[in-house]
Design a protein around this motif. Structure first.
Motif, short mmCIF file in Angstrom:
data_model
loop_
_atom_site.label_atom_id
_atom_site.label_comp_id
_atom_site.label_asym_id
_atom_site.label_seq_id
_atom_site.Cartn_x
_atom_site.Cartn_y
_atom_site.Cartn_z
N GLN A 110 0.95 -1.20 -0.11
CA GLN A 110 0.05 -0.09 0.07
C GLN A 110 0.92 1.38 0.01
OE1 GLN A 110 -2.77 0.39 3.35
NE2 GLN A 110 -3.46 2.32 2.85
N SER A 111 0.67 2.24 -0.88
CA SER A 111 1.40 3.56 -1.02
C SER A 111 1.02 4.10 0.33
CB SER A 111 0.69 4.27 -2.17
OG SER A 111 1.26 3.58 -3.48
N GLY A 112 2.05 4.85 0.74
CA GLY A 112 1.77 5.79 1.97
C GLY A 112 2.05 5.06 3.29
N THR A 113 1.85 3.77 3.32
CA THR A 113 2.14 3.13 4.78
C THR A 113 3.14 1.71 4.40
OG1 THR A 113 0.40 1.22 4.15
CG2 THR A 113 -0.10 3.17 5.44
N TYR A 119 -14.93 6.71 -5.38
CA TYR A 119 -15.01 5.62 -5.57
C TYR A 119 -14.66 5.09 -4.33
CZ TYR A 119 -13.66 0.81 -7.04
OH TYR A 119 -13.82 -0.46 -7.29
N ALA A 120 -15.49 3.98 -3.77
CA ALA A 120 -15.81 3.55 -2.53
C ALA A 120 -14.55 2.40 -2.05
CB ALA A 120 -17.13 2.92 -2.31
N GLY A 121 -13.33 2.49 -2.80
CA GLY A 121 -12.41 1.63 -2.79
C GLY A 121 -11.79 1.43 -1.13
N LYS A 122 -11.40 0.22 -0.54
CA LYS A 122 -10.98 0.33 0.99
C LYS A 122 -9.63 -0.27 0.66
CE LYS A 122 -15.36 1.07 3.30
NZ LYS A 122 -16.04 1.01 4.44
N PRO A 123 -8.62 0.42 1.51
CA PRO A 123 -7.00 -0.53 1.42
C PRO A 123 -7.35 -1.84 1.96
CG PRO A 123 -6.98 1.85 2.33
CD PRO A 123 -8.50 1.45 2.19
N GLY A 124 -6.80 -2.76 1.02
CA GLY A 124 -6.57 -4.05 1.34
C GLY A 124 -7.87 -4.92 0.88
N LYS A 125 -8.95 -4.10 0.50
CA LYS A 125 -10.38 -5.01 0.00
C LYS A 125 -10.42 -4.97 -1.32
CE LYS A 125 -11.42 -4.89 4.48
NZ LYS A 125 -11.40 -6.15 5.23
N THR A 126 -11.21 -6.01 -1.73
CA THR A 126 -11.51 -6.31 -3.10
C THR A 126 -12.21 -5.05 -3.57
OG1 THR A 126 -12.00 -8.86 -2.75
CG2 THR A 126 -12.89 -7.94 -4.47
N ASP A 169 -7.93 -11.89 -8.70
CA ASP A 169 -8.12 -11.32 -7.79
C ASP A 169 -7.77 -9.67 -7.95
OD1 ASP A 169 -8.74 -10.66 -5.05
OD2 ASP A 169 -6.82 -11.29 -4.29
N THR A 170 -8.56 -8.98 -7.26
CA THR A 170 -8.58 -7.34 -7.47
C THR A 170 -8.35 -6.98 -5.99
OG1 THR A 170 -10.84 -6.68 -7.29
CG2 THR A 170 -9.68 -7.12 -9.72
N LYS A 171 -7.41 -5.91 -5.70
CA LYS A 171 -7.42 -5.11 -4.31
C LYS A 171 -7.13 -3.81 -4.44
CE LYS A 171 -7.90 -8.70 -1.74
NZ LYS A 171 -7.25 -9.76 -1.02
N PHE A 172 -7.79 -3.01 -3.70
CA PHE A 172 -7.60 -1.68 -3.49
C PHE A 172 -6.13 -1.16 -2.69
CE2 PHE A 172 -8.35 2.90 -2.13
CZ PHE A 172 -8.70 3.42 -3.29
N GLY A 173 -5.39 -0.55 -2.98
CA GLY A 173 -4.35 -0.24 -2.50
C GLY A 173 -4.49 1.10 -1.79
N SER A 174 -4.56 2.09 -2.39
CA SER A 174 -4.54 3.67 -1.75
C SER A 174 -5.08 4.39 -2.93
CB SER A 174 -3.41 3.87 -1.01
OG SER A 174 -2.59 4.04 -1.98
N SER A 175 -5.18 5.60 -2.31
CA SER A 175 -5.75 6.81 -3.31
C SER A 175 -4.95 8.02 -2.30
CB SER A 175 -7.16 7.10 -3.49
OG SER A 175 -7.14 8.30 -4.39
N ILE A 176 -3.96 8.45 -2.73
CA ILE A 176 -3.28 9.28 -1.89
C ILE A 176 -2.37 10.33 -2.90
CG2 ILE A 176 -0.97 7.72 -1.73
CD1 ILE A 176 -0.79 8.99 1.04
#
Length: 119
Positions: free
Chosen positions: A24-27, A58-65, A79-86
């Motif tokens: 995840q970008s940022g962390t 967009y309702a993506g949450k870090p680490g979630k599909t 698989d798909t995973k949301f990383g971040s939006s920063i």
């Protein structure tokens, strides 16, 4: 996989490439992504309103599909995973069955990540 970048009037910046671990970008937290290979996709567009960062576009949450994305039954996608939006960039992990050739193209306000089915 198609990213709808609403309001894009020119070229949309992006970076797409294979990675051994999706972080995840940022962390820097590792996010598990199923598949034989992971494509990290970074699109230069936020998933929030830049004028009001609390307002999500967009309702993506870090680490979630990824919400609204179902890869069940796809030959290549696993698989798909949301990383971040920063800082104006949105990061996604795309699990694919194996490391395959891909290309990225833009059509209007859509950024298209096209992954081959075979080598």
């Amino acid at each position: 996989m198609v990213f709808d970048v609403k309001g894009a009037t020119g070229k949309v910046g992006y970076h797409v490439g294979y990675t051994a671990k999706f972080r995840q970008s940022g962390t820097g937290d590792q996010i598990p992504v199923k598949g034989g290979a992971i494509l990290e996709i970074v699109v230069n567009a936020p998933s929030y309103n830049p004028s009001n960062p609390a307002q999500k576009t967009y309702a993506g949450k870090p680490g979630k599909t990824l919400p609204g994305v179902d890869v069940t039954g796809y030959k290549t996608f696993r698989d798909t995973k949301f990383g971040s939006s920063i800082e104006g960039q949105t990061q996604v992990g795309l699990g694919v069955r194996t490391k395959l050739p891909f290309r990225v193209q833009q059509s209007g306000d859509k950024l298209i990540v096209d992954v081959a089915h075979t080598r």
